[in-house]
Design an enzyme around this catalytic site. Sequence first.
Site, PDB file in Angstrom:
ATOM      1  N   ASP A  34     -35.325  16.354  28.913  1.00 35.10           N
ATOM      2  CA  ASP A  34     -34.819  17.614  28.838  1.00 35.10           C
ATOM      3  C   ASP A  34     -33.496  17.965  28.377  1.00 35.10           C
ATOM      4  O   ASP A  34     -32.907  19.014  28.552  1.00 35.10           O
ATOM      5  CB  ASP A  34     -35.431  18.687  29.793  1.00 35.10           C
ATOM      6  N   ASP A  39     -41.258  14.686  24.416  1.00 41.27           N
ATOM      7  CA  ASP A  39     -39.914  15.264  24.118  1.00 41.27           C
ATOM      8  C   ASP A  39     -38.753  13.847  24.104  1.00 41.27           C
ATOM      9  O   ASP A  39     -37.716  14.136  23.700  1.00 41.27           O
ATOM     10  CB  ASP A  39     -39.344  15.988  25.167  1.00 41.27           C
ATOM     11  N   ASP A  45     -45.157  29.132  31.085  1.00 43.01           N
ATOM     12  CA  ASP A  45     -44.072  28.754  30.831  1.00 43.01           C
ATOM     13  C   ASP A  45     -42.862  29.454  31.587  1.00 43.01           C
ATOM     14  O   ASP A  45     -41.890  28.948  31.295  1.00 43.01           O
ATOM     15  CB  ASP A  45     -43.862  29.095  29.366  1.00 43.01           C
TER      16      ASP A  45
END
Length: 378
Positions: free
Chosen positions: A168, A206, A358
């Site tokens: 991240d 990611d 989220d």
Amino acid sequence: MVFAASFVVAAGAVAGVLSAFEGGRGSDQARRPPVSASPRLAPLPAVPSASPTATAESTSPSPSVSVRETPSPTPSPSRTETKRERTAAMPARIYRHPDSQVLDWVRAHSGDPRHAVIASRIAEQPAAVWFAEYAPETLTARVAAVTSGGAAQGRVPVLVPYAIPGRDCGGHSQGGAPDLDAYDAWIDRFAAGLGSGEVIVVLEPDSVAQAECLSAGERADRFASLARAGRVLKEANPRARVYFDAGHSGWNAPGKQAAWLRQAGAASPESSDGIFSNVSNFHTTADEVAYDRRVLDVLGGPAGLGAVIDTSRNGNGAPADGQWCDPAGRKLGRTPTLSTGEARIDAYLWVKLPGESDGCKGRPGTFTASYAYDLASS
């Protein structure tokens, strides 16, 4: 600026802890068990940026910056053939792990008016199990608990290792292993729990698509660790199917994504069975199918490489306004299956557990019944 497709909040206690009843109704939120962490989202562009060619941006480090092992570029025919045989023989059922936030909520809130919808449309579906805690001392046992459960039922578990250093890019879900040497050792322990049955590994969401924040040398080091991870996982269990991060159709252009994936070992059957996309996002299945095929075409590698797509919340596609945090009007996508009927698309999976917030409808990463009900009843 492009942000990550998925954020994961650090896991809590071993058993999920449910909030108390409020006003006679079941609580919306429950803490998740650490074995099954799940992602948040951050805003992303609605369409891919202008497509560079696959070789337009060099991600190779200078010799003085990166000394880590580089991926093996060429698959052996025997491993390629073995992978194709494994694909054909794969069972058509996905394992539903009995420890998850939605199952905890369903067991504890039988009187809630939302119970029947959430139970039948979400809780009965198999979802991925996330391993977001570094905690190497317990990792092998936690992985083995999931894989042995799947093997006992003759079903295929879906596992998500999520501990790459610098994940991240230092944002909301920063964490993971302290460095790549520690990560390599963590992957060794993860692999030791894979057993010998069929298993799908969604390797580090990611980790490739969000590599823009790294220097060329840092990218090369990360990609070398990812390639090594794929090899270690497949050597530990030859029936493991390992998929690498392709972002999603609204993020990097296919040429750029494929170039990075190639450096990360995704074109080699020694490390990879293909790519995954749309983890924790909302883009339509049709868009993801088209995008994944373009990425695979540019990626190269053996014809047996395929893709898996997260369809957990993409039933209405991505919001037109770019909203990313528990956006209204979304709904469940296609149910998880290993039989998609689409060429080069190996599975539709629920990688993100529907109903885990989220951060807007509930605490980030917690199961929120109101959100789950909205998704399931839309």
